[in-house]
Design a protein around this motif. Structure first.
Motif: not given
Length: 308
Positions: A154, A156, A171, A198, A219
């Protein structure tokens, strides 16, 4: 006993100082949510109280820990060598993906077994982000492509140029499909971002921009950043063109020299040898260039008449 407690407390303090993730199960209202970092220590803060019995259950069926009057009564065999409890703190040495799940802490009165309260918590163990890799590619003097990638769960992304915000992604889980985002370039023109996974984001910028481009990744359990000094694409493309012309010219000269060498070799090759095997004997046949001169003088048809 006091000395042992002091050692355990010191170990807990050391783990927390090294960035251990902490989850609280002492709140009595609402469901809790917590994140753990893969392969890093994970600490559960449990409520303390005399004359109480507590049970920590995972996924509604797996009882991990039973505590009676602040003392461990039983612990699951999977946690005997990787976790310990002391003073209301239950610590896992190295969190794994298998530790993710729904946890339930039930507290009972030790005297009559009456349920006092329940506390729910969802734990998710994530892979920390890696140091982002940033690259610049000049497509033309007027356009450049910036790419930033990082590994982790996840992830970001936040991209800035000399503190000017370029783009920030949200995320999202790896199970979600790829998405397309639109970033605003410094020239005021919208630049469409390529579909990214991702762990990768791409944006287009004006080719003659310079400055410090920063890519930050984060994350729920970690964060990192990398700074790249942007170069002017006009100079870069011009330099590339000169280098390409020089390489092409050098290749042409090499091909011309090779053709000349092959021609000279063919010109001076007059004979060739062929070996013929016959009756287990090896003979060498030599071929030579032979010129046949055509006879130009007419034959004397009546030579015998002149002789008489």
């Amino acid at each position: 006993m006091i000395f042992i407690c002091m050692i355990i407390a010191a170990l807990v303090t050391t783990a927390m100082a090294k960035g251990a993730r902490e989850c609280s199960l002492s709140e009595t209202t609402g469901a809790q949510k917590c994140y753990g970092a893969l392969a890093e220590p994970l600490i559960f803060h449990l409520p303390s109280g005399e004359n109480t019995k507590m049970m920590l259950i995972k996924n509604n069926k797996h009882r991990i820990l039973k505590i009676l009057n602040n003392t461990v009564a039983s612990i699951d065999k999977e946690y005997i060598n990787s976790a310990f409890f002391s003073g209301g703190i239950f610590q896992i040495d190295k969190a794994t993906k298998e530790d993710s799940g729904d946890y339930l802490l039930e507290t009972y009165a030790a005297t009559n077994g009456v349920l006092l309260h329940k506390i729910k918590m969802h734990l998710q163990v994530q892979v920390p982000v890696s140091t982002p890799a940033v690259s610049q590619m000049c497509l033309s003097p007027e356009q450049m492509n910036i790419s930033c990638s990082s590994e982790g769960d996840e992830v970001e992304f936040i991209l800035t140029l000399d503190s000017y915000p370029l783009i920030q992604t949200r995320a999202h889980s790896q199970s979600q499909p790829n998405r397309t985002a639109v970033s605003q370039s410094l020239t005021g023109e919208a630049a469409e971002e390529d579909k990214s996974s991702d762990s990768n984001v791409n944006i287009s910028l004006y080719g003659q921009l310079t400055g410090n481009l920063m890519c930050q990744v984060r994350n729920n359990v970690s964060r990192d950043k990398t700074v790249l000094q942007l170069t002017n694409c006009k100079a870069s493309v011009s330099h590339f063109s000169h280098v390409a012309v020089a390489v092409i010219a050098s290749a042409a000269i090499l091909l011309l020299l090779l053709a000349l060498l092959l021609g000279v070799k063919h010109l001076y090759k007059k004979t060739r040898s062929v070996r013929v095997n016959k009756d287990n004997a090896e003979d060498e046949v030599v071929y030579s260039d032979v010129r046949v001169m055509k006879q130009t003088r007419k034959p004397r048809a009546n030579w015998h008449q002149n002789a008489t």
